[in-house]
Design an enzyme around this catalytic site. Structure first.
Site, PDB file in Angstrom:
ATOM      1  N   CYS A  95      20.087  60.042  25.336  1.00 41.71           N
ATOM      2  CA  CYS A  95      18.992  59.527  25.566  1.00 41.71           C
ATOM      3  C   CYS A  95      18.383  60.034  27.554  1.00 41.71           C
ATOM      4  CB  CYS A  95      18.239  58.441  25.649  1.00 41.71           C
ATOM      5  SG  CYS A  95      19.169  57.181  26.387  1.00 41.71           S
ATOM      6  N   PRO A  96      17.437  60.540  27.318  1.00 41.55           N
ATOM      7  CA  PRO A  96      17.548  61.040  29.258  1.00 41.55           C
ATOM      8  C   PRO A  96      17.250  60.011  30.262  1.00 41.55           C
ATOM      9  CG  PRO A  96      15.483  61.200  27.050  1.00 41.55           C
ATOM     10  CD  PRO A  96      15.881  60.775  26.736  1.00 41.55           C
TER      11      PRO A  96
END
Length: 590
Positions: A95-96
């Site tokens: 994920c970011p």
């Protein structure tokens, strides 16, 4: 749960905790803990919960150790015939931020795999680093699941296998469906291309994903790599001004003149270092947009195109165009059938040479001048914003910052603001926009924290606990601190947040507050132009949002029927509550 002195352990602890929170056995035991010591023992793994979705109630292996244990289990049956062993899947999650969703997705996939009788080994590419899957495990796998919102590192390892490529949230919310999908692809014989025949972008995204979605992913890849340069450069320049005064930009080079005992010399050092950091902004933006499209072969033409954009004064817009052009050129080159004898030199000689030449020609001769004119027009427009126009823009940016609290709309407003200051000498209007955006982004979490403090009865216990953390998150300009409240009650929290954000954005622009740094929240207020009025703008927005949330939640309570008696899944009625004021607090997800 962090051991004393282990100040660098928080990422590892968060990732491990995120995985364990996917087990209902663990969360039920955590809710049932009667004191802090019992809860801490559960988190540390000193007590093993029973029941839940884990492997027969046992705590699932965590982090790299869990991946290694799963790899050994999968590798152990590599020699078995396909009819004598379960279906094997390897997965990657990322994920970011690389903290929560990365590990929650991994745990969710592992739990679903156990329920489906499937062997699944997950590589978590998180902020705490990652351990690559054993090549033997990948080779023995029957299918691949890639659940990611940022580019998967070394994605070519999985070429030639049935692959499901999706976002990380899908692995959290519907892991069983992803497992079923990859099994269906394997049954139909669907595979991705070989590592040399297909590019990462052609293998990215779910089936039928539109180019609009892919374009957003490419652009956000570039922006995510650019923002740290903006933060470092902006803060260094702001500190340089604070130490050396507003004439520090006229100071000679510190190589020629630096006096250790003079504050002006130190201010010049910070200012000039920040200027160097800013020089990388557009090349990094362009380079990593191209990287998001075409993987590593896109870096060279992307950086070259970004540097040309600076040379011709095309700025931020030129960097966007250069990155997209560079990625497209590399993708086109990779589709050409190359003789086997030349394939070895393609990534290090042929692709960088041809793609850089094409990008250079297009940027210098064809589209560079129109983009430079557009950049100048946007700069002039920002510089001409005064009075009502500036206030309306501030209100609009405030609405966008508070609409989805860190989502795409929020990121559009933030990127617009950082683009304005991502130059060596930004205009006054660009710095006002940055100030308005940061102020509005601080409003939602601060307002939720204040609301839980002044009217705690309107919130359940979990929300009141979240409110304590929201003070720090809001002060640090982390809008996501309000997400737990918005997720629980979006129709009241989001409109109230947008109203407060619009007020703050408009007041910040009206007061003429300026900000050179793209982040920092309350901690960079001393570096802000008109800091006292800036704080007034934030306080006004927080007050508006707090008042609206309290009113809207109060109206909900007066129109709802009296809650039923608590059952096994609800907490007891708070002591002292009577009549219509009586409430039950439902157990909330951790």
């Amino acid at each position: 749960a962090a051991p004393a002195g282990a100040d660098d352990a928080h990422l590892t602890l968060l990732s491990a905790l995120a995985r364990r929170l996917m087990s209902t056995g663990f969360t039920d035991a955590l809710r049932a803990a009667t004191d802090a010591e019992a809860a801490a023992a559960l988190i540390r793994g000193e007590e093993t919960p029973t029941g839940g979705t884990g492997a027969e109630g046992e705590a699932a292996p965590e982090g790299a150790q869990g991946a290694a244990e799963g790899a050994e289990a999968a590798a152990g049956g590599a020699g078995a015939a396909s009819g004598d062993r379960p279906f094997r899947i390897v997965a990657v999650t990322s994920c970011p931020t690389g903290i929560a969703h990365t590990y929650m997705a991994a745990e969710s996939l592992e739990n679903a795999g156990r329920e489906a009788g499937v062997e699944i080994v997950v590589e978590t590419q998180g902020s705490a680093g990652f351990t690559r899957l054993d090549p033997a495990v990948i080779a023995a796998a029957d299918g691949v699941i890639l659940a990611h919102d940022v580019p998967v590192r070394d994605k070519h390892r999985f070429a030639g296998k049935p692959t499901v490529d999706t976002g990380v949230k899908a692995a959290v919310s519907r892991p069983a469906a992803l497992i079923a999908e990859v099994r269906d692809k394997a049954a139909r014989g669907e595979t991705t291309g070989t590592a040399s025949a297909a590019t990462p972008v052609e293998r990215a995204g779910t089936d039928g994903e539109g180019y609009g979605t892919r374009l957003r992913r490419w652009l956000m890849s570039g922006v995510s790599y650019m923002v740290p340069f903006v933060a470092a450069g902006g803060l260094l320049i702001a500190l340089g001004f604070a130490i050396g005064g507003y004439e520090i930009n006229e100071a000679p080079s510190v190589m020629d003149h630096f006096v250790w005992t003079q504050a002006g010399s130190w201010g010049a050092l910070l200012f000039q270092t920040g200027g160097v950091a800013f020089g990388f902004l557009v090349p990094v933006l362009a380079g990593y947009i191209a990287y998001g499209m075409a993987d590593r072969p896109g870096l060279v033409p992307g950086f070259v195109g970004g540097a040309i954009s600076l040379t011709i004064n095309a700025g931020f817009l030129g960097g966007l165009a250069a990155g997209l052009i560079a990625g497209g050129v590399v993708l086109a080159i990779q589709k050409v059938n190359i003789p086997a004898a030349l394939r070895g030199i393609m990534p290090v000689v042929v692709i960088p040479l041809i793609s850089s030449a094409v990008v250079g020609f297009l940027m210098f001769v064809v589209i560079g001048k129109p983009i430079a004119e557009a950049q100048k027009g946007m700069t002039d427009w920002l510089g001409g914003l005064t009075g009502t126009n500036a206030v309306l823009l501030g209100a609009l940016l405030g609405l966008m910052m508070c609409f989805d609290l860190g989502g795409p709309v929020n990121k559009v407003a933030y990127t617009f603001a950082t683009a304005g200051i991502a130059v060596a000498d930004p205009g006054d209007s660009a710095m006002k926009i940055m100030a308005a955006v940061m102020a509005a982004g601080m409003v939602p979490p601060l307002a939720m924290a204040l609301a839980t403090t002044v009217r705690g009865r309107l919130f359940n216990r979990a929300e009141r606990e979240n409110g304590k953390a929201a003070w720090v998150l809001g002060a640090s300009f982390i809008s996501e601190g309000a997400i737990p409240f918005a997720a629980a009650d979006p129709l009241r929290v989001i409109p109230a947040s947008m109203a407060g954000g619009a007020v703050t954005g408009a007041l910040s622009m009206a007061f003429g507050a300026t900000l050179r740094a793209p982040h920092g929240g309350i901690f960079v207020v001393p570096l802000i132009g008109n800091p006292l009025l800036y704080l007034v703008a934030i306080a006004a927005g927080v007050g508006v949002t707090t008042a609206l949330v309290i009113v809207l939640k109060g109206l909900r309570r007066t129109t709802e029927p009296i809650a039923p008696a608590p059952d096994a899944h609800t907490a007891p009625t708070p002591a002292g509550s009577t009549g219509a004021g009586k409430e039950t607090v439902a157990a909330q997800p951790l």
